[in-house]
Motif scaffolding. Structure first.
Motif, PDB file in Angstrom:
ATOM      1  N   SER A 117    -103.343 130.844  17.730  1.00 12.86           N
ATOM      2  CA  SER A 117    -102.256 130.318  17.123  1.00 12.86           C
ATOM      3  C   SER A 117    -103.001 129.546  16.089  1.00 12.86           C
ATOM      4  CB  SER A 117    -101.405 129.698  17.956  1.00 12.86           C
ATOM      5  OG  SER A 117    -100.389 128.971  17.279  1.00 12.86           O
ATOM      6  N   ARG A 160    -101.225 127.637  14.556  1.00 12.55           N
ATOM      7  CA  ARG A 160    -100.376 126.058  14.737  1.00 12.55           C
ATOM      8  C   ARG A 160    -101.158 125.230  15.177  1.00 12.55           C
ATOM      9  NH1 ARG A 160     -95.080 125.065  14.247  1.00 12.55           N
ATOM     10  NH2 ARG A 160     -94.140 123.560  15.577  1.00 12.55           N
ATOM     11  N   HIS A 161    -102.125 125.595  16.143  1.00 12.20           N
ATOM     12  CA  HIS A 161    -103.058 124.252  16.717  1.00 12.20           C
ATOM     13  C   HIS A 161    -104.643 124.540  16.276  1.00 12.20           C
ATOM     14  CE1 HIS A 161     -99.719 125.858  19.155  1.00 12.20           C
ATOM     15  NE2 HIS A 161     -99.229 124.796  19.195  1.00 12.20           N
ATOM     16  N   TRP A 201    -106.487 122.567   7.541  1.00  6.54           N
ATOM     17  CA  TRP A 201    -105.008 122.180   7.306  1.00  6.54           C
ATOM     18  C   TRP A 201    -105.035 121.474   5.841  1.00  6.54           C
ATOM     19  CZ3 TRP A 201    -101.382 122.429  10.979  1.00  6.54           C
ATOM     20  CH2 TRP A 201    -101.980 122.878  12.106  1.00  6.54           C
ATOM     21  N   ALA A 226     -98.285 119.273  16.735  1.00  9.17           N
ATOM     22  CA  ALA A 226     -98.001 120.768  17.189  1.00  9.17           C
ATOM     23  C   ALA A 226     -98.050 120.773  18.541  1.00  9.17           C
ATOM     24  CB  ALA A 226     -98.908 121.631  16.349  1.00  9.17           C
ATOM     25  N   ARG A 281     -93.228 115.254  12.493  1.00  9.47           N
ATOM     26  CA  ARG A 281     -93.744 116.368  11.378  1.00  9.47           C
ATOM     27  C   ARG A 281     -93.590 116.046   9.980  1.00  9.47           C
ATOM     28  NH1 ARG A 281     -96.163 121.234  12.006  1.00  9.47           N
ATOM     29  NH2 ARG A 281     -96.014 121.310  13.919  1.00  9.47           N
TER      30      ARG A 281
END
Length: 207
Positions: free
Chosen positions: A69, A71-72, A79, A146, A173
């Motif tokens: 993922s 997302r993590h 990022w 996240a 977020r």
């Protein structure tokens, strides 16, 4: 708070949980209680989960969270720079920073912006390491949020790292994204071209 202890503990805790890593749960807990009691509370959910969950399930969950993922993703420049050409120079800059500190790269297979590796560097150079982590504060906060949204016990570990840095963490977020929108760290001046074989860090002369 002893930042070096927090960074070392977090470096281990965010690494792949093989038998050696899982066997360090008690040592991590004792070191934090002695040197960083506030951080100990943030690590406690993960360490308890390690000790009460079959290793194969812990390992499967780690792969699902961090390897499968984005997302993590634990790569800090992902990022801020994504998969852009500029990221290559950023990675070279990480590598040069480690060299300048007298540390050499070992045989682990991760890129130099991998958070456990950055934390390993920070435990050897707490002041400079904290500056480096602060320059990627938005990345850290987005990872923390996240993980918290997923209900992962790893969230507390990243929160403990953020707590060693100046300033308040964003509450959600939207605030973290606003922090990220301010832009990545200042332009890098890496001295080496990007090398996809960049490997994790080991102190010169061994530990």
């Amino acid at each position: 708070m002893n930042r070096a202890v927090v960074y070392q503990a977090a470096s281990v805790a965010l690494s792949y949980p093989d038998e050696q890593v899982l066997g360090l749960a008690g040592l991590i807990s004792r070191a934090l209680v002695e040197s960083a009691p506030q951080a100990a509370a943030s690590f406690a959910p993960l360490l308890h989960w390690w000790e009460t969950t079959p290793a194969v399930e812990v390992q499967r969950t780690y792969v699902d969270v961090f390897d499968l993922s984005k997302r993590h993703a634990l790569y800090l420049s992902y990022w801020t720079d994504g998969d852009t050409r500029r990221r290559g120079m950023v990675l070279a800059d990480f590598k040069q920073r480690y060299r300048d500190a007298g540390l050499v790269l070992g045989d682990g297979g991760e890129l130099p912006d991998h958070l456990p590796l950055v934390l390993e560097y920070a435990r050897h150079r707490p002041d400079d390491g904290a500056d480096l982590l602060q320059s990627y504060r938005a990345s850290l906060e987005l990872i923390r949020i996240a993980l918290a949204e997923r209900g992962s016990p790893y969230a507390g570990v990243v929160a403990a790292v953020c707590a060693t840095l100046p300033g308040r963490s964003p509450e959600d977020r939207a605030q973290a994204m606003a922090m990220a929108a301010q832009g990545p760290p200042s332009e890098s001046v890496g001295l080496d071209p990007y090398d996809p074989r960049l490997l994790p860090l080991e102190p010169t002369g061994g530990r």
